[in-house]
Write a protein that holds these residues in place. Sequence first.
Motif, PDB file in Angstrom:
ATOM      1  N   ILE A  82       0.864  -1.187   0.000  1.00  0.00           N
ATOM      2  CA  ILE A  82       0.000   0.000   0.000  1.00  0.00           C
ATOM      3  C   ILE A  82       0.899   1.236   0.000  1.00  0.00           C
ATOM      4  CG2 ILE A  82      -1.679   1.355   1.312  1.00  0.00           C
ATOM      5  CD1 ILE A  82      -2.900  -1.216   2.309  1.00  0.00           C
ATOM      6  N   ILE A  83       0.786   2.036  -1.059  1.00  0.00           N
ATOM      7  CA  ILE A  83       1.562   3.265  -1.174  1.00  0.00           C
ATOM      8  C   ILE A  83       0.777   4.380  -0.496  1.00  0.00           C
ATOM      9  CG2 ILE A  83       2.710   4.877  -2.737  1.00  0.00           C
ATOM     10  CD1 ILE A  83       3.781   2.041  -2.934  1.00  0.00           C
ATOM     11  N   ALA A  84       1.377   4.953   0.543  1.00  0.00           N
ATOM     12  CA  ALA A  84       0.745   6.067   1.273  1.00  0.00           C
ATOM     13  C   ALA A  84       1.815   7.122   1.555  1.00  0.00           C
ATOM     14  CB  ALA A  84       0.102   5.566   2.565  1.00  0.00           C
ATOM     15  N   SER A  85       2.536   7.477   0.505  1.00  0.00           N
ATOM     16  CA  SER A  85       3.725   8.325   0.654  1.00  0.00           C
ATOM     17  C   SER A  85       3.414   9.807   0.730  1.00  0.00           C
ATOM     18  CB  SER A  85       4.702   8.060  -0.504  1.00  0.00           C
ATOM     19  OG  SER A  85       4.036   8.132  -1.753  1.00  0.00           O
ATOM     20  N   GLY A  86       2.135  10.198   0.649  1.00  0.00           N
ATOM     21  CA  GLY A  86       1.740  11.578   0.893  1.00  0.00           C
ATOM     22  C   GLY A  86       2.095  12.549  -0.209  1.00  0.00           C
ATOM     23  N   ALA A  87       2.201  13.829   0.159  1.00  0.00           N
ATOM     24  CA  ALA A  87       2.474  14.895  -0.804  1.00  0.00           C
ATOM     25  C   ALA A  87       3.302  15.967  -0.113  1.00  0.00           C
ATOM     26  CB  ALA A  87       1.166  15.480  -1.343  1.00  0.00           C
ATOM     27  N   ARG A  88       3.774  16.905  -0.901  1.00  0.00           N
ATOM     28  CA  ARG A  88       4.583  18.014  -0.385  1.00  0.00           C
ATOM     29  C   ARG A  88       4.126  19.304  -1.048  1.00  0.00           C
ATOM     30  NH1 ARG A  88       7.347  15.195  -4.193  1.00  0.00           N
ATOM     31  NH2 ARG A  88       8.364  16.354  -5.877  1.00  0.00           N
ATOM     32  N   PRO A  89       4.456  20.450  -0.446  1.00  0.00           N
ATOM     33  CA  PRO A  89       4.038  21.712  -1.061  1.00  0.00           C
ATOM     34  C   PRO A  89       4.633  21.880  -2.460  1.00  0.00           C
ATOM     35  CG  PRO A  89       4.732  22.056   1.206  1.00  0.00           C
ATOM     36  CD  PRO A  89       5.096  20.645   0.861  1.00  0.00           C
ATOM     37  N   VAL A 104      -0.714  -3.933  -5.787  1.00  0.00           N
ATOM     38  CA  VAL A 104      -0.180  -2.633  -5.367  1.00  0.00           C
ATOM     39  C   VAL A 104      -1.331  -1.641  -5.303  1.00  0.00           C
ATOM     40  CG1 VAL A 104       1.381  -0.732  -5.914  1.00  0.00           C
ATOM     41  CG2 VAL A 104       2.096  -3.098  -6.326  1.00  0.00           C
ATOM     42  N   TRP A 105      -1.511  -1.033  -4.130  1.00  0.00           N
ATOM     43  CA  TRP A 105      -2.627  -0.142  -3.873  1.00  0.00           C
ATOM     44  C   TRP A 105      -2.090   1.228  -3.438  1.00  0.00           C
ATOM     45  CZ3 TRP A 105      -7.372  -2.923  -4.201  1.00  0.00           C
ATOM     46  CH2 TRP A 105      -7.219  -4.302  -4.283  1.00  0.00           C
ATOM     47  N   ALA A 106      -2.930   2.232  -3.454  1.00  0.00           N
ATOM     48  CA  ALA A 106      -2.503   3.570  -3.020  1.00  0.00           C
ATOM     49  C   ALA A 106      -3.654   4.266  -2.317  1.00  0.00           C
ATOM     50  CB  ALA A 106      -2.028   4.404  -4.207  1.00  0.00           C
ATOM     51  N   CYS A 107      -3.317   5.109  -1.335  1.00  0.00           N
ATOM     52  CA  CYS A 107      -4.339   5.864  -0.616  1.00  0.00           C
ATOM     53  C   CYS A 107      -3.714   7.131  -0.048  1.00  0.00           C
ATOM     54  CB  CYS A 107      -4.968   5.029   0.497  1.00  0.00           C
ATOM     55  SG  CYS A 107      -3.787   4.361   1.702  1.00  0.00           S
ATOM     56  N   GLY A 108      -4.566   8.088   0.294  1.00  0.00           N
ATOM     57  CA  GLY A 108      -4.090   9.341   0.847  1.00  0.00           C
ATOM     58  C   GLY A 108      -3.737  10.357  -0.222  1.00  0.00           C
ATOM     59  N   ASP A 109      -2.912  11.327   0.143  1.00  0.00           N
ATOM     60  CA  ASP A 109      -2.572  12.420  -0.769  1.00  0.00           C
ATOM     61  C   ASP A 109      -1.919  11.933  -2.051  1.00  0.00           C
ATOM     62  OD1 ASP A 109      -3.543  13.998   1.207  1.00  0.00           O
ATOM     63  OD2 ASP A 109      -1.669  15.033   1.661  1.00  0.00           O
ATOM     64  N   VAL A 110      -1.193  10.819  -1.991  1.00  0.00           N
ATOM     65  CA  VAL A 110      -0.504  10.328  -3.177  1.00  0.00           C
ATOM     66  C   VAL A 110      -1.489   9.813  -4.218  1.00  0.00           C
ATOM     67  CG1 VAL A 110      -0.208   7.922  -2.454  1.00  0.00           C
ATOM     68  CG2 VAL A 110       1.523   9.002  -3.899  1.00  0.00           C
ATOM     69  N   HIS A 115     -10.518   1.410   2.738  1.00  0.00           N
ATOM     70  CA  HIS A 115     -10.855   0.706   1.501  1.00  0.00           C
ATOM     71  C   HIS A 115      -9.648  -0.025   0.917  1.00  0.00           C
ATOM     72  CE1 HIS A 115     -14.394   3.296   1.765  1.00  0.00           C
ATOM     73  NE2 HIS A 115     -14.970   2.513   0.881  1.00  0.00           N
ATOM     74  N   ALA A 116      -8.491   0.637   0.873  1.00  0.00           N
ATOM     75  CA  ALA A 116      -7.305   0.005   0.301  1.00  0.00           C
ATOM     76  C   ALA A 116      -6.914  -1.236   1.085  1.00  0.00           C
ATOM     77  CB  ALA A 116      -6.149   1.008   0.262  1.00  0.00           C
ATOM     78  N   THR A 117      -6.957  -1.159   2.407  1.00  0.00           N
ATOM     79  CA  THR A 117      -6.536  -2.286   3.236  1.00  0.00           C
ATOM     80  C   THR A 117      -7.511  -3.453   3.139  1.00  0.00           C
ATOM     81  OG1 THR A 117      -5.584  -0.671   4.771  1.00  0.00           O
ATOM     82  CG2 THR A 117      -5.787  -2.932   5.542  1.00  0.00           C
ATOM     83  N   VAL A 118      -8.785  -3.158   3.270  1.00  0.00           N
ATOM     84  CA  VAL A 118      -9.790  -4.227   3.203  1.00  0.00           C
ATOM     85  C   VAL A 118      -9.809  -4.867   1.815  1.00  0.00           C
ATOM     86  CG1 VAL A 118     -12.256  -4.709   3.317  1.00  0.00           C
ATOM     87  CG2 VAL A 118     -11.195  -3.263   5.053  1.00  0.00           C
ATOM     88  N   ASN A 119      -9.698  -4.059   0.773  1.00  0.00           N
ATOM     89  CA  ASN A 119      -9.677  -4.616  -0.580  1.00  0.00           C
ATOM     90  C   ASN A 119      -8.428  -5.441  -0.829  1.00  0.00           C
ATOM     91  OD1 ASN A 119     -12.144  -3.521  -1.320  1.00  0.00           O
ATOM     92  ND2 ASN A 119     -11.252  -1.648  -2.143  1.00  0.00           N
ATOM     93  N   ALA A 120      -7.296  -5.028  -0.268  1.00  0.00           N
ATOM     94  CA  ALA A 120      -6.071  -5.802  -0.432  1.00  0.00           C
ATOM     95  C   ALA A 120      -6.181  -7.156   0.265  1.00  0.00           C
ATOM     96  CB  ALA A 120      -4.876  -5.020   0.120  1.00  0.00           C
ATOM     97  N   LEU A 121      -6.685  -7.161   1.485  1.00  0.00           N
ATOM     98  CA  LEU A 121      -6.715  -8.398   2.281  1.00  0.00           C
ATOM     99  C   LEU A 121      -7.843  -9.341   1.878  1.00  0.00           C
ATOM    100  CD1 LEU A 121      -5.949  -6.934   5.822  1.00  0.00           C
ATOM    101  CD2 LEU A 121      -4.387  -8.232   4.353  1.00  0.00           C
TER     102      LEU A 121
END
Length: 757
Positions: free
Chosen positions: A373-380, A545-551, A567-573
């Motif tokens: 799960i990619i949850a690497s966020g964002a930056r200004p 490979v899933w993604a959630c959050g700002d990314v 959603h990402a976690t439940v769908n992955a598992l």
Amino acid sequence: MTRRRLILAALIALLVAAYFLTGAHEVLTLENLQTEQDRFQAWLAADPLTVAGGFFLIYVVITAVSLPGATLLTLLGGALFGLGWGLLLISFASSLGATLAALIARTLAREPLERRFDTQLERINAGIEREGAFYLFTLRLIPLFPFFVINLVMGLTRMRLTTFYWVSQLGMLPGTAVYVNAGRELGNLESLAGILSPGLIGSFVLIGLFPWLARGLVAIGKRRQLARRFARPARFDQDIVVIGGGSAGLVASYIASAVKARVALVERDRLGGDCLNTGCVPSKALIRAARLTREIREAPRFGVTAGEPEVDFTAVMGHVHRAIREVEPHDSRERYEGLGVEVIEGDAVLEDPWRVRIREGDAERVITTRHVIIASGARPRVPPLPGLEAIEVLTSDNLWQLETLPERLVVLGAGPIGCELGQSFARLGSRVSLVEMGEQLLPREDRDVAGEVEARLDEEGVSVRLATRARRVLPDDHGGHVLEVEHSDEHGEAHLERLPFSHLLVAVGRQANVEGLGLEALGVETRGDGTLAVDDTLQSVLPNVWACGDVAGPYQLTHASAHQAWHATVNALFGELKRFRVSYRALPAVTFTDPEVARVGLNEREAQKQGVAVEVTRYALSELDRAIAEGNTRGFVKVLTVPGRDRLLGATIVGPGAGEMLAEFTLAMTHGIGLNKLLGTIHPYPTHSEAVKATAGVWKNAHKPERVLGWLSRYFAWRRGRGDETAGEAAAEAAVEPSAGQAAGQEADRATGKGGQ
């Protein structure tokens, strides 16, 4: 349009007209088939080649021209020819017709579309070239869209027609067999009792189960395709590796550990991400301190004299960092390790879909995992503004290291971050200029909403410059810098202006952190806005490979990240059993300016853009008793409903405590509660939440049954004119208990007058 296209378009139009004008669409019914079945079977026995050839040709033409009736023809083919011959004829006829439909769409429309949308189609064609055959196969196997739509859309791409044909032939074969068999059973139906025959029931069960079974086969196919490209491990160290320890990553790790999955959380900086360290928590702490200075300045309005507040900026920032420290344990390493999460401090790179290489200082190791799960966020986002490299630019990331209050602050960008921070620094004593390229503040909100915030900023001394474009940063004559901006006057003439500043805060948006994760090499694409391309279950092109959050976007909000993380976690598992699509229909958002702006669902701007018909109901907070008592009556509540109905499509609140009031509308939208039920809910008096009920009352008053009320008026007039014994007794009772009647009247006045009904 060339002559060839004109001739082809005319021919298709002629065939479509003939189909409907001759009544062919009314002939192809099960009733007609059963009526003529004996004669048709005799005809088929006498001249099978003519009958079979005619059916084949009709099927090809109907499919090629995308006329309605292909599904019915498939059922009829099974009824007339049986499973074997029916499947043979229809399988080849449908594939040939589909290919001709794609060729027609390609001939008529592809060239003009490619000239107009060259950039967009280039990426689509690149994807089709890479995985088009498998993608088409899944669409054929799982009928998510009508087949005629797939034919036309694929015809507009650069997929080879030979590939299109053989993939369609294979992909449609299982579904065709199911429908031909159902048609064979329907053809044998002689009475209503036959509906309960095992064969017919089994055929319809197959139709219902086929999409589910096909989806499972596609999932297996995707995994095998992936395993051919990469060496799939025989066993795994983890069920999930989460990359990024911000809001999305923490929630994903929490949920995975709660269901006893093995999960590793990789974070290279600080747990808690932007929300804890540079976003929600510190900004709200700063806003609270700034709001207090405003309250002190306004105290004489309430008979309290406190004088001009003295701002100790060092102490203000101490309060901000204290708030971070006090919230920090909620997101700490110790807490999550206590939950069973393996927390790793380091940089993560995907070597393949199942292997994550983690660099911890000078050491490296590889973890195998079933899902990532990619949850690497964002930056200004910092724009490429000339001269910007010569100064130290403030962003929402490094702002919290300030030790002295900026004397002159220029804020570039008037979205939620720019407005919140600009107003706060102005209240603390900075001279603030707010520069926005658009025509209004808060570009996503309605104009009247932005107008309320702009009016308050103007009152507080913030210089708001709309429709103004930043050009470059220049040194001034006093050793400082100025921001050169350009704006147009009412005549459309451009004017340049130089805004001096001691500090420049850039708040023009955020960009997703996708670099350095190894995703590009694995074929995980990004969208035009830089976020990772995932579907509505948050799955990327790689099935594990899933993604959630700002990314992942599209909403860079802490609670949106948590919503996606579930959603990402439940769908992955558990995705092999059940997938959950993310819905943003009732996603709330709050801008913490003064007045606050809170919204859920559609606003007028979005409804107009999407072509959604709405009815708008508005209630001014100047009518609310609590707002009057507190001397803060600026703002309003605005709800959007389905015209003539009480079903909520969206709500916007502008005013004090708007974010708290919004929760009731969010609950209503989430669970389908209409305005009538909100109106029937008892609210404590006097509170801000009464504005919700009052707004429902305004809507109800606009929809009161005038005809029924007219009848009631005549009825009561008739009762008053009778003067009978019953009316006399009622009058006597009212005379005996005047206090009760008076109290009821006052309550009614409160509900209908000040309550807004």
